[in-house]
Design a protein around this motif. Structure first.
Motif, PDB file in Angstrom:
ATOM      1  N   GLY A 182       0.846  -1.194   0.000  1.00 55.47           N
ATOM      2  CA  GLY A 182       0.000   0.000   0.000  1.00 55.47           C
ATOM      3  C   GLY A 182       0.874   1.233   0.000  1.00 55.47           C
ATOM      4  O   GLY A 182       2.049   1.179   0.348  1.00 55.47           O
ATOM      5  N   GLU A 183       0.262   2.352  -0.381  1.00 55.46           N
ATOM      6  CA  GLU A 183       1.046   3.580  -0.523  1.00 55.46           C
ATOM      7  C   GLU A 183       1.478   4.119   0.851  1.00 55.46           C
ATOM      8  O   GLU A 183       1.006   3.649   1.884  1.00 55.46           O
ATOM      9  CB  GLU A 183       0.224   4.632  -1.265  1.00 55.46           C
ATOM     10  CG  GLU A 183      -0.970   5.092  -0.453  1.00 55.46           C
ATOM     11  CD  GLU A 183      -2.012   5.826  -1.297  1.00 55.46           C
ATOM     12  OE1 GLU A 183      -1.757   6.071  -2.479  1.00 55.46           O
ATOM     13  OE2 GLU A 183      -3.072   6.124  -0.750  1.00 55.46           O
ATOM     14  N   SER A 184       2.321   5.114   0.816  1.00 54.79           N
ATOM     15  CA  SER A 184       2.792   5.743   2.045  1.00 54.79           C
ATOM     16  C   SER A 184       1.604   6.282   2.843  1.00 54.79           C
ATOM     17  O   SER A 184       0.704   6.914   2.285  1.00 54.79           O
ATOM     18  CB  SER A 184       3.739   6.881   1.669  1.00 54.79           C
ATOM     19  OG  SER A 184       4.244   7.471   2.836  1.00 54.79           O
ATOM     20  N   LEU A 244      -4.658   0.008  -9.995  1.00 52.79           N
ATOM     21  CA  LEU A 244      -3.827   1.192 -10.205  1.00 52.79           C
ATOM     22  C   LEU A 244      -2.369   0.914  -9.801  1.00 52.79           C
ATOM     23  O   LEU A 244      -1.426   1.235 -10.523  1.00 52.79           O
ATOM     24  CB  LEU A 244      -4.400   2.343  -9.376  1.00 52.79           C
ATOM     25  CG  LEU A 244      -3.846   3.717  -9.626  1.00 52.79           C
ATOM     26  CD1 LEU A 244      -4.326   4.238 -10.975  1.00 52.79           C
ATOM     27  CD2 LEU A 244      -4.297   4.683  -8.505  1.00 52.79           C
ATOM     28  N   LEU A 245      -2.207   0.258  -8.636  1.00 53.25           N
ATOM     29  CA  LEU A 245      -0.855  -0.075  -8.169  1.00 53.25           C
ATOM     30  C   LEU A 245      -0.145  -0.967  -9.174  1.00 53.25           C
ATOM     31  O   LEU A 245       1.021  -0.734  -9.524  1.00 53.25           O
ATOM     32  CB  LEU A 245      -0.914  -0.834  -6.840  1.00 53.25           C
ATOM     33  CG  LEU A 245      -1.125  -0.094  -5.532  1.00 53.25           C
ATOM     34  CD1 LEU A 245      -1.050  -1.085  -4.369  1.00 53.25           C
ATOM     35  CD2 LEU A 245      -0.045   0.979  -5.353  1.00 53.25           C
ATOM     36  N   LEU A 288      -1.773  -9.983  -8.040  1.00 60.57           N
ATOM     37  CA  LEU A 288      -0.947  -9.207  -8.966  1.00 60.57           C
ATOM     38  C   LEU A 288      -1.329  -9.453 -10.429  1.00 60.57           C
ATOM     39  O   LEU A 288      -1.220  -8.557 -11.263  1.00 60.57           O
ATOM     40  CB  LEU A 288       0.539  -9.514  -8.741  1.00 60.57           C
ATOM     41  CG  LEU A 288       1.076  -9.057  -7.380  1.00 60.57           C
ATOM     42  CD1 LEU A 288       2.555  -9.400  -7.245  1.00 60.57           C
ATOM     43  CD2 LEU A 288       0.862  -7.563  -7.172  1.00 60.57           C
ATOM     44  N   ASP A 289      -1.795 -10.666 -10.738  1.00 59.37           N
ATOM     45  CA  ASP A 289      -2.127 -10.961 -12.138  1.00 59.37           C
ATOM     46  C   ASP A 289      -3.567 -10.594 -12.475  1.00 59.37           C
ATOM     47  O   ASP A 289      -3.889 -10.339 -13.632  1.00 59.37           O
ATOM     48  CB  ASP A 289      -1.907 -12.453 -12.439  1.00 59.37           C
ATOM     49  CG  ASP A 289      -0.442 -12.831 -12.317  1.00 59.37           C
ATOM     50  OD1 ASP A 289       0.405 -11.910 -12.447  1.00 59.37           O
ATOM     51  OD2 ASP A 289      -0.126 -14.007 -12.064  1.00 59.37           O
ATOM     52  N   ASP A 290      -4.406 -10.578 -11.447  1.00 63.32           N
ATOM     53  CA  ASP A 290      -5.827 -10.317 -11.698  1.00 63.32           C
ATOM     54  C   ASP A 290      -6.407  -9.479 -10.554  1.00 63.32           C
ATOM     55  O   ASP A 290      -7.263  -9.946  -9.796  1.00 63.32           O
ATOM     56  CB  ASP A 290      -6.559 -11.675 -11.810  1.00 63.32           C
ATOM     57  CG  ASP A 290      -8.056 -11.504 -12.018  1.00 63.32           C
ATOM     58  OD1 ASP A 290      -8.484 -10.446 -12.539  1.00 63.32           O
ATOM     59  OD2 ASP A 290      -8.800 -12.434 -11.632  1.00 63.32           O
TER      60      ASP A 290
END
Ligand code: ATP
Ligand code: MG
Length: 260
Positions: A41-43, A252-253, A242-244
């Motif tokens: 996850g983002e910062s 978005l990530l 990650l693949d789906d």
């Protein structure tokens, strides 16, 4: 052997507030023996807050964390005494910090950094401590000739590898890592990651790895959770996520990973 039908760690409804601000909220997951879970996850999304609560370094505002002890008994970490928590942290758990200086004693030798953790669990024999120190330096690819050098004389990558050795020498069952390669040059990240991956597999360790780097999650973890603004927005097998990716934020990530 205790039954592997019980998770090593169970987190239910975990929340941490800093005053009115949410650190993390409504987090639930199980971690199984030998499993590596990535938290991405983002910062500011609450990764470190979650890790600190789960490792009993920070008291949650709500929710529970239960841990299956070596004797097979599952205990609520919030109900352990301070001495019990410290004992767990010294024996059953490892903690790899982003900044090696936070997890090492910079003014004592590399060998002592490794030996110290063993002494904490009752080993006193100097020769054997030194032997274990040398053995573990070798396992993390540090020349045994450097055993009497201090971490201050090591490169960043060597320091991180020493921190890993110091944590794994006591054969913990669970290792917490917060951005274990985040402070390293890109050129040395791959080697440290590779080493971590093989050690975790060889020792059958369970681990929770916090990272904002999806490549780290892909390499180290079998399962992952994705956090945004303190909440888990997606969870599942790493390859699937990650693949789906299902959640727009995960999409978005994933879409923002530069092509290799
Ligand atoms: N000690 C604190 N006091 C007050 N607010 C805090 C504290 N620590 C974290 N927060 C807040 O909790 C939220 C989550 O922070 P946290 O450090 O867990 O994020 P993170 O995902 O680890 O971010 P990063 O990737 O930058 O390390 C943020 O809004 C942050 O401002
Ligand atoms: Mg953090």
């Amino acid at each position: 052997m205790t039954s592997d039908a019980t998770p090593l760690l169970s987190v239910r409804g975990l929340e941490k507030r800093y005053g009115a601000r949410i650190g993390c909220t409504d987090v639930s997951f199980d971690l199984w023996p030998g499993e590596v879970l990535a938290v991405v996850g983002e910062s500011g999304s609450g990764k470190t807050t979650l890790l600190s609560c789960v490792s009993a370094r920070l008291e949650p505002t709500a929710g529970t964390v239960s841990y299956r002890m070596r004797d097979g008994e599952t205990r609520d970490l919030g109900r352990l005494t301070e001495a019990e928590r410290r004992f767990l942290a010294r024996t059953d758990w490892g903690f790899v910090h982003q900044n090696p200086a936070d997890g090492l004693r910079m003014r004592v030798s590399a060998g002592a950094n490794v030996g110290e953790r063993l002494m904490a669990v009752g080993n006193r024999h100097y020769g054997r401590l030194r032997e274990a120190g040398a053995d573990w330096l070798g396992r993390v690819e540090i020349d045994a000739a450097r055993i009497d050098d201090r971490p201050t004389e090591f490169s960043g990558g060597m320091r991180q590898r020493l921190q890993i050795a110091r944590n794994l020498v006591t054969h913990p069952r669970l290792v917490f890592m917060d951005e274990p390669t985040g402070g390293l040059d890109v050129s040395v990240q791959a080697r440290v990651l590779d080493l971590l991956r093989s050690l975790v597999a060889d020792l059958g360790l369970a681990a929770i790895v916090v990272t904002h780097d999806l490549a780290v999650a892909r390499l180290l973890s079998q399962r992952m959770i994705v956090m945004k603004a303190g909440e888990v927005v997606e969870a599942g097998l790493t390859d699937r996520v990650l693949d789906d990716p299902h959640h727009p934020y995960t999409q978005l990530l994933v879409a923002s990973i530069p092509e290799a």
